[in-house]
Structure formats: C-alpha cells, structure tokens
Scaffold this motif. Structure first.
Motif, PDB file in Angstrom:
ATOM      1  N   LEU A 467      26.613  -6.764  37.970  1.00  0.00           N
ATOM      2  CA  LEU A 467      27.504  -5.664  37.590  1.00  0.00           C
ATOM      3  C   LEU A 467      27.790  -4.800  38.812  1.00  0.00           C
ATOM      4  CD1 LEU A 467      26.142  -4.324  34.169  1.00  0.00           C
ATOM      5  CD2 LEU A 467      28.159  -5.735  34.573  1.00  0.00           C
ATOM      6  N   TYR A 468      29.028  -4.329  38.914  1.00  0.00           N
ATOM      7  CA  TYR A 468      29.424  -3.360  39.939  1.00  0.00           C
ATOM      8  C   TYR A 468      29.901  -2.099  39.215  1.00  0.00           C
ATOM      9  CZ  TYR A 468      29.439  -6.811  43.757  1.00  0.00           C
ATOM     10  OH  TYR A 468      29.079  -7.743  44.713  1.00  0.00           O
ATOM     11  N   LEU A 469      29.435  -0.944  39.655  1.00  0.00           N
ATOM     12  CA  LEU A 469      29.800   0.327  39.035  1.00  0.00           C
ATOM     13  C   LEU A 469      30.327   1.300  40.080  1.00  0.00           C
ATOM     14  CD1 LEU A 469      26.679   0.938  36.727  1.00  0.00           C
ATOM     15  CD2 LEU A 469      28.852  -0.137  36.087  1.00  0.00           C
ATOM     16  N   GLY A 470      31.299   2.112  39.678  1.00  0.00           N
ATOM     17  CA  GLY A 470      31.800   3.176  40.535  1.00  0.00           C
ATOM     18  C   GLY A 470      32.611   4.159  39.717  1.00  0.00           C
ATOM     19  N   ASP A 512      16.464  -8.649  35.185  1.00  0.00           N
ATOM     20  CA  ASP A 512      17.081  -9.712  35.985  1.00  0.00           C
ATOM     21  C   ASP A 512      18.514  -9.382  36.422  1.00  0.00           C
ATOM     22  OD1 ASP A 512      14.845 -11.448  35.791  1.00  0.00           O
ATOM     23  OD2 ASP A 512      15.496 -12.047  33.773  1.00  0.00           O
ATOM     24  N   MET A 513      19.015  -8.244  35.994  1.00  0.00           N
ATOM     25  CA  MET A 513      20.422  -7.923  36.238  1.00  0.00           C
ATOM     26  C   MET A 513      20.587  -7.037  37.471  1.00  0.00           C
ATOM     27  SD  MET A 513      23.665  -8.016  35.491  1.00  0.00           S
ATOM     28  CE  MET A 513      23.842  -8.582  33.795  1.00  0.00           C
ATOM     29  N   PRO A 514      21.148  -7.572  38.589  1.00  0.00           N
ATOM     30  CA  PRO A 514      21.477  -6.696  39.717  1.00  0.00           C
ATOM     31  C   PRO A 514      22.685  -5.822  39.365  1.00  0.00           C
ATOM     32  CG  PRO A 514      21.326  -9.010  40.369  1.00  0.00           C
ATOM     33  CD  PRO A 514      21.401  -8.977  38.885  1.00  0.00           C
ATOM     34  N   VAL A 515      22.605  -4.560  39.728  1.00  0.00           N
ATOM     35  CA  VAL A 515      23.697  -3.622  39.495  1.00  0.00           C
ATOM     36  C   VAL A 515      24.037  -2.961  40.828  1.00  0.00           C
ATOM     37  CG1 VAL A 515      24.504  -1.629  38.199  1.00  0.00           C
ATOM     38  CG2 VAL A 515      22.871  -3.212  37.151  1.00  0.00           C
ATOM     39  N   VAL A 516      25.208  -3.290  41.355  1.00  0.00           N
ATOM     40  CA  VAL A 516      25.666  -2.702  42.615  1.00  0.00           C
ATOM     41  C   VAL A 516      26.414  -1.419  42.280  1.00  0.00           C
ATOM     42  CG1 VAL A 516      27.046  -3.040  44.692  1.00  0.00           C
ATOM     43  CG2 VAL A 516      25.849  -4.991  43.656  1.00  0.00           C
ATOM     44  N   VAL A 517      25.915  -0.320  42.785  1.00  0.00           N
ATOM     45  CA  VAL A 517      26.496   0.989  42.477  1.00  0.00           C
ATOM     46  C   VAL A 517      27.101   1.559  43.754  1.00  0.00           C
ATOM     47  CG1 VAL A 517      26.096   3.293  41.565  1.00  0.00           C
ATOM     48  CG2 VAL A 517      24.766   1.353  40.685  1.00  0.00           C
ATOM     49  N   ILE A 542      18.783  -2.025  41.004  1.00  0.00           N
ATOM     50  CA  ILE A 542      19.849  -1.201  41.571  1.00  0.00           C
ATOM     51  C   ILE A 542      20.023  -1.501  43.057  1.00  0.00           C
ATOM     52  CG2 ILE A 542      20.597   1.149  42.068  1.00  0.00           C
ATOM     53  CD1 ILE A 542      18.998   2.036  39.578  1.00  0.00           C
ATOM     54  N   ILE A 543      21.257  -1.811  43.421  1.00  0.00           N
ATOM     55  CA  ILE A 543      21.650  -1.914  44.827  1.00  0.00           C
ATOM     56  C   ILE A 543      22.648  -0.792  45.064  1.00  0.00           C
ATOM     57  CG2 ILE A 543      22.819  -3.344  46.543  1.00  0.00           C
ATOM     58  CD1 ILE A 543      21.869  -5.772  44.815  1.00  0.00           C
ATOM     59  N   LEU A 544      22.267   0.161  45.878  1.00  0.00           N
ATOM     60  CA  LEU A 544      23.045   1.393  46.032  1.00  0.00           C
ATOM     61  C   LEU A 544      23.790   1.393  47.361  1.00  0.00           C
ATOM     62  CD1 LEU A 544      23.783   4.225  45.006  1.00  0.00           C
ATOM     63  CD2 LEU A 544      21.689   5.073  46.097  1.00  0.00           C
ATOM     64  N   ILE A 545      25.086   1.603  47.297  1.00  0.00           N
ATOM     65  CA  ILE A 545      25.901   1.782  48.494  1.00  0.00           C
ATOM     66  C   ILE A 545      26.347   3.234  48.523  1.00  0.00           C
ATOM     67  CG2 ILE A 545      27.968   1.045  49.742  1.00  0.00           C
ATOM     68  CD1 ILE A 545      27.810  -1.616  48.284  1.00  0.00           C
ATOM     69  N   GLY A 546      25.782   3.991  49.425  1.00  0.00           N
ATOM     70  CA  GLY A 546      26.067   5.420  49.515  1.00  0.00           C
ATOM     71  C   GLY A 546      25.651   5.940  50.877  1.00  0.00           C
ATOM     72  N   VAL A 556      15.746   7.870  41.686  1.00  0.00           N
ATOM     73  CA  VAL A 556      15.370   6.676  40.940  1.00  0.00           C
ATOM     74  C   VAL A 556      14.973   5.599  41.946  1.00  0.00           C
ATOM     75  CG1 VAL A 556      16.874   7.143  38.973  1.00  0.00           C
ATOM     76  CG2 VAL A 556      17.735   5.790  40.896  1.00  0.00           C
ATOM     77  N   HIS A 557      14.223   4.618  41.450  1.00  0.00           N
ATOM     78  CA  HIS A 557      13.860   3.497  42.311  1.00  0.00           C
ATOM     79  C   HIS A 557      15.058   2.580  42.494  1.00  0.00           C
ATOM     80  CE1 HIS A 557      11.721   0.139  44.065  1.00  0.00           C
ATOM     81  NE2 HIS A 557      12.237  -0.648  43.123  1.00  0.00           N
ATOM     82  N   VAL A 558      15.358   2.239  43.740  1.00  0.00           N
ATOM     83  CA  VAL A 558      16.421   1.284  44.018  1.00  0.00           C
ATOM     84  C   VAL A 558      15.821   0.075  44.726  1.00  0.00           C
ATOM     85  CG1 VAL A 558      18.192   3.071  44.146  1.00  0.00           C
ATOM     86  CG2 VAL A 558      17.052   2.327  46.241  1.00  0.00           C
ATOM     87  N   GLU A 559      16.316  -1.090  44.369  1.00  0.00           N
ATOM     88  CA  GLU A 559      15.823  -2.309  45.013  1.00  0.00           C
ATOM     89  C   GLU A 559      16.263  -2.380  46.465  1.00  0.00           C
ATOM     90  OE1 GLU A 559      16.867  -6.946  44.461  1.00  0.00           O
ATOM     91  OE2 GLU A 559      15.842  -6.030  42.744  1.00  0.00           O
TER      92      GLU A 559
END
Length: 608
Positions: A467-470, A512-517, A542-546, A556-559
């Motif tokens: 999933l990608y979120l923004g 198991d679900m990667p979420v790119v935020v 969570i994979i955070l781009i910021g 929060v904990h991010v992978e």
C-alpha cells in the motif's frame, strides 16, 4: 507502441534497419522482423522476443537487399510469436503496421470469401491482402494503396514494400506517427526522427491522414483525399543525441539520475531567476481574469502529473479544475463552456486517447495547452500553445524524468496564470519561484539516498502486496509509487489518499503488509501521522518517506525511513518522486525484471 523503419538505399540495408529498430526499443515490443527484396523477390526474417534474436537469425541467413522494411511489434491482435511478427507478406508485397485496424474482421471475411488465405491471427495481415487483392484486379501499387487506405478504420502507420520494384516504398499514417528521412540518393521511413538519426538530419513529418511515395530521388506526399501536397522538410537535432546507458545498468537508472539536470533545464525555460518571476514563453489568447475553469486530460503517469497540478492551479488561481483520464473523458460527452482552458499532458505527444480528447476540447472551443516532451509530435502541433518539457529522449518505458519535467512545467504555468489572474501577489510569486529554483539541488540530494533505498528494496521484493499512502499533493505521488512498483516489479500495489485508509484499505493491514507513507512536512503532516498510527496499531510494516524528523515526529515504530532533504512543502512531489522511482526500480532489479522494458507495456500508446 510498435516501431517502423524503412530504407530505400544503395547497399544492403538489413543491418541498418536493425540498428534503427534498436533506437525504437523504448517503445516496447515482443517480436521483430525485416523484409527486403532479393533480386526482386520478397524475403523475410522474423523472430519472437528481443532484437538480438533477429540479429542471430540474420547472421545465419543474411539479407542482402538494398531496399527493406523492419518492425518491432507490441501485440494487440494475436499472440507474440514468430508467425504473428511483422512484416506480413503476400506474393506481391510486404507491410509493417503500427496501430489497430478496427474493421479487420469485416475486411478479413470479405477477402476470405474471395479466396484469400490468412496465415496469422493479426489485424495487420488484412492490409497486405487488401492491397494485394486490389493489385490482382489490375491496379498499380500506388493506386492500390490509394484505394485501400479509405477502407481502413482505426489508427495506424503503415510501410509497404513491393515485389519486383526496388525503387518504391510507400508509407501512410492516421493517428500514429510516421516520419520521412531525406538522404543523398536514399530515402527513409521511421516511427520517429530518433530512429532515422544515424542516416539523416533532414526530416519531414507526415500530417494526420497523409501518405507518401518514396523513390531514390525523393518523396511525393499525398493528403487523405489523395491530392499531392507539399510538406515541410526540417532539420532535426536527434542525430546529435547520444542514446546510451553510460555507466548505468539500465536507461531508467540513468534517467532517474538525469532529473536534476533536465528539471533545471526545463525551469530555465519558464523562470527568470534574477527577477524571481515566471516568464511563460507564450501568451494566453484570452483574458486570464475572465477564466473560470481549467480541464486537465492525460493518461498513466501523465495523469498523475495532472492530478498533482490540480492542487497547484486551484491554490494559486482559485478556480475549479477538472482532471480526467483521457480514455474516459473522450467518451463522456463532457459539457465544456466555450473559452475554457484545457491542458493535455503527454510524454510522446501521440497518446491516442489524449489526442482524441484534445480534439473534442477543440470542438468545444477550448484554448488548448499541450504539455509535451516531443515538440514535433501530433499533440504539440495541434495545441494552441506548446508548453514543452525539456526532458530529452526518455528510453525507459516507465516514465521518470518526463514526469518530473511535466510537474515542473505545470507548476510554472500555475504560478504564471495565478499572477496574471491577480490571485497571486508579487511577493507570493517570488517565494514560489524561489522554491522552484531550489528543486534541482534538492533532487541531487534525494538521489544520494539511493544506497539505503537499494537495501530497502531487497526487503520489499518479498512482498506480495504493497500500500502507498499520501495526503494533499502526496496523494497523487502515492498513486504513482504504486503504479511504478506494479509496472516494474509486477508486485501488486495500490495508492490511496491517506484519509481513505479507514474507509476500506485498513482491512488489509497485517504484519505482512508493507505500507509506504509519503509524508513531507506540509500542512497535513499531522493528519498523515494519525494514519501512520492506525497502521502501526495493526502491525503494518511502515516505510516512511519524509524529512529527517518525520519518523520521530510520528512517534511510531517504522521498519524503514528514507530521510529527504528539508524543503518548503509546495513542490515536494517533484523531489519526493525520486525515492519513489528508485524504490520501484531497485525492487525490479532485485527480482531480475527488465526495468527498461516491462512486460506487456509500451512507451507510447498510440492505440486504444
């Protein structure tokens, strides 16, 4: 889409045709072939897969004809195999075809009833049999083509080679691009000038509906009505372009790293850095103050660019913006008030659905701005205003530098139009232009995160779904991130507006679900953080781009976190596109996929 090359030469042309076809590989293909005349007799070599397979075949069984046609095929009708590969031939001619013949079934039934025997599953073969049938009735090759073209429905480019005539090639176009190259005692046909660059820098582009008769001593152009017409010969700079990967493994990697340069080049075309003002290289043929609506039309990644620009236009110009997928818009019979502004966005300038939407907008008396990377394309020529993206040739099928240049151009137009409308004051313009001018340096900084992104890609490559979120302008970038991952790695991915998470997609979240935020420090960052916490509470990865403080601020904990350079929030998609692209690219590489030519995809979609 498919690539076409034809050479009417003075020495064996097969090797030249293959070299020219290599320059069209960026268009995407699944088979290739060449046909030449050997002592007046048609001879073909065709191969499934990459051009290297055709080269092997030609090394084993050379073609020595001095006139020929070649083709790279992207399957639309019929499986991608040697039988369905072009050129298609009868005893009297060979033909290569880019596009779709919409009425091929009716024509095939008619020709079959007359005794014609078809060997392939393609729509293209019907063209060969139709022209052959007309020749069998007594028509000369030129007259047979003239009679056949009006019977063909659809979008196409065609090149014909005739048995027994080593001084004749015929090309035709309707909806798909085709260019003529002029040489010294030689003539050339190609899907674009890039294919012909090694042979000539003098090009004539066929207008829509044109067809051309080539002989060693020149070209005779006809319009759709069959009347002989003059078409302008022009110099092209394509021959000066060095199309190679440099030190990169793929063109896509090279093009990602070119973005700082080409975005800077594009901005220089639209911005006065000394005055910190936008200087659009065109004048709107209407009073901007009276403008009350903007429509943006595009497909694929260009649509994402338009969706991003909607935020900018509505913010800077304070008028409503409609953004639509061109393939939907063209059939929707959308009401358009005369005098509106329509912006069409396309890398190639030949995208069939966008071009059809442009023409619909013209019928509805819109002022049309074409944001296009190929200034000689059909879309560029048919727009009232050309707003070029100066990305240079983009060889990788997945758009990278063309996308960021589209964003840069759209941002400049939005600022310039807002200033002209009086909805942006001079101080705000200066601030925004300052932010635009900072983008190339910020892109350079973003590319320095490649090593950590490459490491992250190894982990992400094991995922089945992502999933990608923004939020805000990061929402379109989430769509683009998911699109890039899908088309390059074939991993299923979806992009969502982060606020929509709890309206359905949250059901997918588990360990198991990667979420790119994508979470730049903008006005909606705190809202995005709340969505991060929802993902974290359900064990999502969570994979955070910021920016550098984003992970800490989220509490929060991010992978994994990709730390972006600090910047003003307005134009973050132009910079944040870099890690999104790099992530998809490196996942594809880890999985052993062809990052330049993903399966089933084409660079320029010139048919529906």
């Amino acid at each position: 889409m498919c690539g076409i090359v034809g050479i009417l030469g003075t020495r064996p042309v097969a090797a030249q045709i293959v070299d020219a076809l290599k320059r069209l590989e960026y268009r995407g293909y699944d088979s290739a072939g060449v046909a030449t005349l050997e002592s007046g007799r048609l001879t073909r070599r065709r191969a499934e897969g990459k051009l290297r397979n055709l080269e092997v075949l030609l090394s084993e069984a050379p073609l020595r004809g001095a006139i020929g046609i070649g083709h790279t095929r992207w399957a639309t009708h019929g499986r991608p195999n040697e039988t369905n590969a072009h050129p298609h031939a009868t005893e009297r001619l060979a033909v290569v075809h880019n596009g779709i013949i919409e009425n091929f079934r009716e024509l095939r039934e008619e020709l079959t009833a007359k005794g014609r025997v078809f060997a392939t599953e393609t729509d293209s073969e019907v063209v060969a049999h139709l022209v052959t049938d007309l020749m069998d009735e007594g028509k000369a090759p030129i007259d047979a083509v003239a009679a056949a073209l009006p019977r063909l429905k659809g979008a196409f480019a065609l090149a014909f080679l005739f048995a027994g005539d080593d001084d004749l090639l015929i090309g035709a176009r309707r909806g798909a691009p085709l260019a003529v190259g002029h040489g010294d005692g030689e003539m050339f046909l190609g899907s674009d000038a890039l294919a012909l660059a090694p042979f000539t820098d003098e090009i004539t582009y066929l207008e829509d509906g044109d067809w051309v008769v080539l002989r060693h001593n020149g070209a005779s152009f006809r319009n759709e009505a069959g009347q002989i017409v003059a078409r302008q010969k022009q110099k092209t700079a394509a021959s000066a372009l060095l199309i190679d990967k440099g030190n990169y493994r793929h063109f896509m990697a090279k093009e990602i790293h070119e973005q700082a340069e080409v975005v800077g080049r594009t901005l220089a075309h639209y911005v006065d850095p000394a005055a910190l003002s936008v200087q659009l290289p065109f004048v709107f043929p209407f009073d901007p103050v009276k403008l009350d609506r903007i429509t943006i039309l595009a497909c694929g990644t260009a649509y994402v660019a338009g969706l991003t620009a909607k935020y900018w236009f509505e913010s800077f110009c304070r008028i409503p913006v409609e953004i639509d997928v061109a393939s939907e818009f063209r059939y929707r019979e959308a009401p358009m008030r005369a005098g509106g502004l329509t912006i069409v966005v396309s890398q190639s300038g030949e995208t069939a659905d966008t071009l059809a939407s442009l023409r619909y907008a013209r019928q509805n008396r819109q002022c049309i701005v074409g944001v296009v990377n190929v200034p000689t394309s059909t879309m560029a020529r048919e727009s009232d205003i050309l707003a070029p993206t100066l990305a240079g040739p983009e060889i990788g099928v997945a758009s990278t530098k063309a996308f960021t240049c589209q964003l840069a151009v759209l941002a400049c137009i939005a600022v310039g139009l807002g200033r002209a409308m009086g909805t942006l004051d001079r101080e705000r313009e200066r601030s925004l232009v300052g932010e635009l001018m900072a983008l190339p340096g910020l892109i350079v900084e973003a590319t320095k995160r490649e090593h950590e992104i490459e490491h992250l890609a190894r982990t992400l490559s094991h995922a089945r779904d992502v999933l990608y979120l923004g939020r805000g302008t990061s929402f379109p970038l989430a769509l683009e991130g998911a699109l890039k991952l899908k088309e390059l790695s074939y991993i299923h991915a979806e992009g969502y507006a982060a606020g929509e998470l709890k309206h359905g997609p949250i059901a997918l979240i588990d360990e198991d679900m990667p979420v790119v935020v994508i979470a730049p420090p903008d006005a909606v960052f705190e809202k995005t953080v709340s969505n991060l916490q929802e993902v974290s509470a359900r064990g999502g990865r969570i994979i955070l781009i910021g920016d550098a403080g984003a992970a800490e601020a989220a509490s929060v904990h991010v992978e994994a976190a990709v730390a972006m350079p600090p910047m003003a929030p307005t134009f973050t998609p132009i910079v944040y596109a870099v890690p999104v692209q790099l992530l998809a690219y490196h996942v594809a590489v880890v999985l052993g996929k062809d990052a330049d030519q993903p399966r089933n995809l084409a660079k320029s979609v010139t048919v529906e």
